[in-house]
Write a protein that holds these residues in place. Sequence first.
Motif, PDB file in Angstrom:
ATOM      1  N   LEU A  37       0.821  -1.213   0.000  1.00 27.58           N
ATOM      2  CA  LEU A  37       0.000   0.000   0.000  1.00 27.58           C
ATOM      3  C   LEU A  37       0.856   1.265   0.000  1.00 27.58           C
ATOM      4  O   LEU A  37       0.491   2.268  -0.621  1.00 27.58           O
ATOM      5  CB  LEU A  37      -0.970   0.001   1.178  1.00 27.58           C
ATOM      6  CG  LEU A  37      -2.056  -1.085   1.121  1.00 27.58           C
ATOM      7  CD1 LEU A  37      -2.949  -1.016   2.363  1.00 27.58           C
ATOM      8  CD2 LEU A  37      -2.878  -0.992  -0.154  1.00 27.58           C
ATOM      9  N   GLU A  38       2.005   1.224   0.661  1.00 32.31           N
ATOM     10  CA  GLU A  38       2.919   2.374   0.628  1.00 32.31           C
ATOM     11  C   GLU A  38       3.499   2.563  -0.764  1.00 32.31           C
ATOM     12  O   GLU A  38       3.622   3.698  -1.248  1.00 32.31           O
ATOM     13  CB  GLU A  38       4.037   2.191   1.661  1.00 32.31           C
ATOM     14  CG  GLU A  38       3.553   2.301   3.097  1.00 32.31           C
ATOM     15  CD  GLU A  38       4.575   1.828   4.116  1.00 32.31           C
ATOM     16  OE1 GLU A  38       4.491   2.295   5.266  1.00 32.31           O
ATOM     17  OE2 GLU A  38       5.446   0.993   3.784  1.00 32.31           O
ATOM     18  N   GLN A  88       2.031   1.577  -3.526  1.00 29.93           N
ATOM     19  CA  GLN A  88       0.909   2.019  -4.350  1.00 29.93           C
ATOM     20  C   GLN A  88       0.686   3.524  -4.226  1.00 29.93           C
ATOM     21  O   GLN A  88       0.433   4.208  -5.213  1.00 29.93           O
ATOM     22  CB  GLN A  88      -0.360   1.263  -3.966  1.00 29.93           C
ATOM     23  CG  GLN A  88      -1.538   1.585  -4.857  1.00 29.93           C
ATOM     24  CD  GLN A  88      -2.822   0.933  -4.384  1.00 29.93           C
ATOM     25  OE1 GLN A  88      -3.040   0.793  -3.173  1.00 29.93           O
ATOM     26  NE2 GLN A  88      -3.656   0.528  -5.331  1.00 29.93           N
ATOM     27  N   SER A  89       0.819   4.051  -3.017  1.00 23.88           N
ATOM     28  CA  SER A  89       0.574   5.483  -2.797  1.00 23.88           C
ATOM     29  C   SER A  89       1.613   6.369  -3.487  1.00 23.88           C
ATOM     30  O   SER A  89       1.375   7.539  -3.731  1.00 23.88           O
ATOM     31  CB  SER A  89       0.538   5.796  -1.299  1.00 23.88           C
ATOM     32  OG  SER A  89       1.834   5.720  -0.734  1.00 23.88           O
ATOM     33  N   LYS A  90       2.782   5.802  -3.816  1.00 19.93           N
ATOM     34  CA  LYS A  90       3.849   6.587  -4.440  1.00 19.93           C
ATOM     35  C   LYS A  90       3.921   6.414  -5.957  1.00 19.93           C
ATOM     36  O   LYS A  90       4.651   7.138  -6.626  1.00 19.93           O
ATOM     37  CB  LYS A  90       5.199   6.212  -3.817  1.00 19.93           C
ATOM     38  CG  LYS A  90       5.301   6.630  -2.355  1.00 19.93           C
ATOM     39  CD  LYS A  90       6.664   6.286  -1.815  1.00 19.93           C
ATOM     40  CE  LYS A  90       6.828   6.751  -0.395  1.00 19.93           C
ATOM     41  NZ  LYS A  90       6.861   8.197  -0.254  1.00 19.93           N
ATOM     42  N   ALA A 138      -1.370   4.379 -10.183  1.00 19.79           N
ATOM     43  CA  ALA A 138      -1.034   3.115  -9.532  1.00 19.79           C
ATOM     44  C   ALA A 138      -1.974   1.984  -9.918  1.00 19.79           C
ATOM     45  O   ALA A 138      -3.186   2.166  -9.981  1.00 19.79           O
ATOM     46  CB  ALA A 138      -1.043   3.301  -8.017  1.00 19.79           C
ATOM     47  N   PRO A 150      -3.415  -3.263  -5.726  1.00 21.31           N
ATOM     48  CA  PRO A 150      -2.455  -3.909  -4.825  1.00 21.31           C
ATOM     49  C   PRO A 150      -2.057  -5.314  -5.306  1.00 21.31           C
ATOM     50  O   PRO A 150      -0.898  -5.705  -5.183  1.00 21.31           O
ATOM     51  CB  PRO A 150      -3.197  -3.973  -3.487  1.00 21.31           C
ATOM     52  CG  PRO A 150      -4.139  -2.812  -3.538  1.00 21.31           C
ATOM     53  CD  PRO A 150      -4.564  -2.733  -4.973  1.00 21.31           C
TER      54      PRO A 150
END
Length: 92
Positions: free
Chosen positions: A29-30, A32-34, A38, A41
């Motif tokens: 998830l980290e 994905q957030s960057k 995106a 997951p």
Amino acid sequence: MNTDFQKHLSRRQRQILDILYEVGEASVLEIQSKLPKAPTPMAIRRMLQILEEDKGLVKRRKEGRNYLYMPRPARATHLSLSHFPFHYGKSR
């Protein structure tokens, strides 16, 4: 980061690897957030699996219910001692 192994990585795999080198370790998830635009997951997990199992560029460790992914240290080039003019201080 621009090395020979990057020639064999997809754009997304390079982006994921760049994120891991930047932050050290991260969850799916980290990551994905960057990522720009995106993927899901599950798609990120699959890319990480390829980077870990097939290419050997990523490792993971379990923390609670999640895995944290991190880049593997770059492999050092191993040279035999015969490549050097001196062996333990003795000339050949």
